[in-house]
Design an enzyme around this catalytic site. Structure first.
Site, PDB file in Angstrom:
ATOM      1  N   HIS A  77      23.993  49.187  60.552  1.00 38.32           N
ATOM      2  CA  HIS A  77      23.080  50.107  59.839  1.00 38.32           C
ATOM      3  C   HIS A  77      21.629  49.636  59.949  1.00 38.32           C
ATOM      4  O   HIS A  77      20.811  49.953  59.090  1.00 38.32           O
ATOM      5  CB  HIS A  77      23.457  50.222  58.355  1.00 38.32           C
ATOM      6  CG  HIS A  77      24.865  50.633  58.109  1.00 38.32           C
ATOM      7  ND1 HIS A  77      25.916  49.762  58.187  1.00 38.32           N
ATOM      8  CD2 HIS A  77      25.395  51.840  57.836  1.00 38.32           C
ATOM      9  CE1 HIS A  77      27.051  50.402  57.939  1.00 38.32           C
ATOM     10  NE2 HIS A  77      26.761  51.661  57.729  1.00 38.32           N
ATOM     11  N   GLU A 127      29.784  61.966  66.718  1.00 38.49           N
ATOM     12  CA  GLU A 127      28.412  62.080  67.227  1.00 38.49           C
ATOM     13  C   GLU A 127      28.406  62.729  68.605  1.00 38.49           C
ATOM     14  O   GLU A 127      27.491  63.486  68.942  1.00 38.49           O
ATOM     15  CB  GLU A 127      27.733  60.702  67.266  1.00 38.49           C
ATOM     16  CG  GLU A 127      27.481  60.098  65.883  1.00 38.49           C
ATOM     17  CD  GLU A 127      28.734  59.498  65.253  1.00 38.49           C
ATOM     18  OE1 GLU A 127      29.739  59.306  65.969  1.00 38.49           O
ATOM     19  OE2 GLU A 127      28.714  59.226  64.026  1.00 38.49           O
TER      20      GLU A 127
END
Lengths: 337, 424
Positions: A129, A60
């Protein structure tokens, strides 16, 4: 006009903008050939080729940094961080670089880019998540923060975000990708097709950033919310028979304060609702603003309905999630005071 | 649990020990670089620029050197540069050194808050600028002021940035020396180390997406190679075969931490490229011709879509990290003078003299000329003010450029700041 769920609407926004502007490039983990784990970027590589829609390494920090370099070159990166929970390796690049570049270069190197990321719980995703980290970004000067709650707004807001000259963190409430969620996890999901906001205009249209939407007009109370909680809140006020004005903020920064103040001055009561944990959540900013601007119109303390201050607990999802019971109690409190 | 495990006997096992790297010498010791292996100038082989990356990997433990002890250029890496270019490089190096001295003194005189010199490392940025195209893009660290000077950026403007005065193109918002200038292909310097390294890769990816001809160069120090951004840059550069040069300036010191704290006891920085399959060169950073030759090699490679190159410039930080640092607290004094690869400026000068293209008299004239130029620039810059006088006028500008347009909450804060300023 077509009926779309939120994923299809977001996909359509990509296509509209990639057709209109050859400088828009899309990349992210699994975002190329496969079209993303939630399929938002499906078909883009097929239509626009591998150099405009491609897979990125699981990095990322690298994804955001590459986008910085591309924006410096003159492209408009539209990148996907697969889950908001994964955004932290890119946080330094977002906070120290993306957010501050226009300022530190005195306007010479603005950073027009959109960082899309699915966020929020209600999907049994466990702590990695399910997070709602929006306040980590609303706190950073130089970023705009957007959260859609319907297919119509998702497409229009994403187009506006891509066209915006500033960097936008675009949080997609993944619990409502396929249908609005009323907070009753034990009931079947209603698909978007049965909801009027799934009517998505063809082609280009923008929902302007910085403008809230009054989802339900009411006189008794103002509910300030965004994302999945728009639908959970709407269901709660109906179920509890409260004539609430429900405001979907849509953009957290810059905030549509005018709409908020007008509503609270009218109703005299306010409830702030978000999924994110309570302490230093964006709700704290909303409560402070309402208190500063509407103090003499308030008839009761402003209440917050939020997630708890714990990591997102997998099997305790429905004890954690700010659902109908927490909303009912808060509504009673604000209305009862 | 294992304490009670009857199967485990520790009688013959050593006690585990944590290794914390420590430089060989500390304050009070005499400088000694005898442990450093220095291959002879001209001895390193030069692969073709389109060779497989693996063909370069023996160079990751070697050292590309061109200038011999006799000050002559020797070997396959000799870039055979026109003396006119050599003289331009010398002139730029002299300018940078004088500029650094003047600005260091300006900080000591209280005219600004902070300064960073690049003493002993001048050849790296300047020979790089000479070897690359003017349109190529740099993502530098704070010790590549030579790039700006070599590309003709006005010295006065650099000083105005250092003084944060009315002539500062960055409007007083950035720490001194954190320059930024698009027209000179010099990306905004970040104080968060390493961030620019993968950004350079992103810029070069964009150039490749657009079918451009310009390439990018990312810069990082030995210390910041420990950041995750270093790994991101190497990964992206390798995955997409990006037309980028990735330079590690190994000056062996990260403030007070020697390069062992960044891993240099185990491998050279150039060797890190091996695992990524990226071409790798290790170069004498104090040899302007070797720097030029290596950058030229890597540029040719990048421009031919033959892939990225990592270059380790091996050098020595001859002075403190910044005006806020005193190296006598952690390393022997006078190490810079004992550095066996010498002073890059003196070496280039001696080379030009050996070529019959320069002499002491011309050098004295050059130094006097550059000195006058820097002093004149300083005088001009100081007409626009020095740091202690700044931060009072045009406070409203502090709120510009956070966003393209000023949102309501920042406008409100701007008005509050202006009112607060009036109160004083």
């Amino acid at each position: 006009m077509a009926t779309m769920n939120m994923i299809q609407a977001l996909n359509d926004a990509h296509k509209v903008m990639m057709r209109a502007d050859g400088d828009v490039v899309v990349f992210g983990e699994d975002a190329g050939y496969f079209g993303g784990v939630f399929r938002v970027t499906e078909g883009l590589q097929r239509e626009f080729g591998k150099t405009r829609a491609f897979d990125a390494p699981i990095s990322e920090g690298g994804i955001v940094a590459a986008a910085v370099g591309m924006a410096a070159y003159g492209l408009k990166p539209l990148i996907e961080i697969q889950f908001a929970d994964y955004i932290y390796p890119g946080y330094d690049q977002i906070v120290s670089e993306v957010a501050k570049m226009r300022y530190r270069t005195a306007g010479e190197w603005p950073m027009p880019m959109v960082i899309r990321t699915p966020y929020g719980g209600g999907i049994f995703g466990g702590q990695t998540h399910s997070q709602s980290p929006e306040s980590l970004f609303t706190h950073i000067a130089g970023l705009k923060v957007v959260v859609p709650s319907t297919p119509h707004d998702a497409k229009g807001l994403l187009i506006a975000a891509i066209e915006d000259p500033d960097p936008v963190i675009f949080f997609e409430p993944k619990r409502i990708y396929n249908g609005p969620f009323d907070g009753h996890h034990d009931r079947p999901v209603t698909p978007w097709a049965k909801h009027s906001a799934s009517e998505v205009p063809d082609g280009h249209y923008a929902v302007p950033l910085g403008k809230a939407r009054v989802v339900r007009e009411g006189e008794a109370l103002t509910v300030l919310t965004y994302g999945t909680m728009v639908h959970v809140s709407l269901a709660a006020v109906e179920e509890n028979g409260v004539d609430a004005e429900v405001i979907d903020l849509r953009t957290l920064v810059p905030l549509d304060l005018e709409t908020i103040v007008a509503s609270v001055e009218k109703t005299g009561r306010c409830l702030v609702v978000h999924e994110a944990p309570r302490t230093s959540g964006f709700g704290a900013e909303l409560v402070a603003l309402v208190q500063e601007r509407c103090f003499y119109h308030l008839e009761a303390p402003v209440e917050r309905v939020t997630g708890w201050d714990t990591p997102y607990p997998h099997s305790y999802e429905w004890a954690y999630f700010p659902g109908p019971k927490r909303l009912k109690k808060a509504l009673e409190k604000v209305m009862g005071d | 649990m294992s304490d009670k495990d009857p199967k485990v006997t520790r009688a013959n096992r050593p006690v585990l020990a944590l290794h914390v790297p420590e430089p060989h010498l500390r304050p009070g010791d005499a400088p000694d670089f005898s442990a450093i292996v220095i291959p002879a100038a001209g001895s390193a082989p030069r692969p073709r620029t389109d060779a497989p990356a693996a063909d370069t990997h023996s160079l990751a433990t070697n050292l590309v050197r061109v200038l011999g002890d006799d000050h002559r250029a020797v070997g396959p890496w000799d870039p055979k540069i026109d003396p006119e270019i050599l003289r331009k490089m010398l002139r730029d190096m002299v300018t940078v050194r004088i500029f650094d001295d003047r600005m260091y003194r300006a900080q000591r005189q209280g005219k600004t808050s902070f300064y960073m010199k690049c003493s002993g490392e001048e050849a790296i940025a300047i020979a790089t600028a000479a070897a690359m195209d003017r349109a190529d893009m740099h993502f530098p660290t704070y010790r590549q002021q030579g790039l700006l000077i070599a590309r003709g950026y006005p010295l006065t403007t650099m000083m105005c940035q250092i003084y944060s005065n009315g002539g500062d193109p960055l409007k007083g918002r950035q720490l001194p020396i954190m320059y930024s200038d698009k027209a000179h292909g010099f990306f905004s310097i970040s104080g968060n180390l390493g961030t620019q390294f993968p950004q350079a890769v992103g810029w070069a990816m964009a150039a490749a997406i657009k079918g451009d001809h310009r390439i990018a160069m990312g810069w990082i120090g030995d210390g910041a190679t420990a950041e995750g951004d270093f790994h991101s840059a190497m990964t992206f550069a390798a995955v997409y075969n990006v037309p980028v040069i990735l330079a590690v300036v190994n000056n062996q010191w990260a403030i007070s931490s020697f390069s062992g704290i960044a891993g240099a006891e185990r491998a050279t920085f150039a060797q890190r490229a091996v695992g990524y399959g990226i071409a790798s060169l290790r170069v004498d950073g104090n040899d302007a011709l070797a720097v030029y030759a290596a950058v030229q090699w890597a540029s040719e490679r990048a421009r031919a879509n033959a892939g990225p190159t990592m270059i380790e410039f091996f050098t020595y930080r001859a002075e403190g990290h910044s005006t806020s640092d005193d190296p006598s607290g952690y390393r022997p004094v006078n190490e810079g003078k004992a550095w066996p690869l010498g002073d890059p400026l003196e070496r280039l000068k001696a080379h030009l003299i050996a070529l019959g293209q320069w002499d002491e008299e011309r050098h004295s004239t050059l130094v006097a000329h550059c000195d006058a130029e820097v002093r004149a620039a300083q005088k001009e810059a100081e007409k626009l003010g020095i740091l202690p006088q700044q931060g009072k006028d045009n406070i409203a500008s502090m709120f510009d450029d956070v966003y393209a347009d000023i949102p309501w909450h920042i406008a409100e804060q701007r008005d509050a700041a202006l009112a607060e300023a009036k109160d004083r």
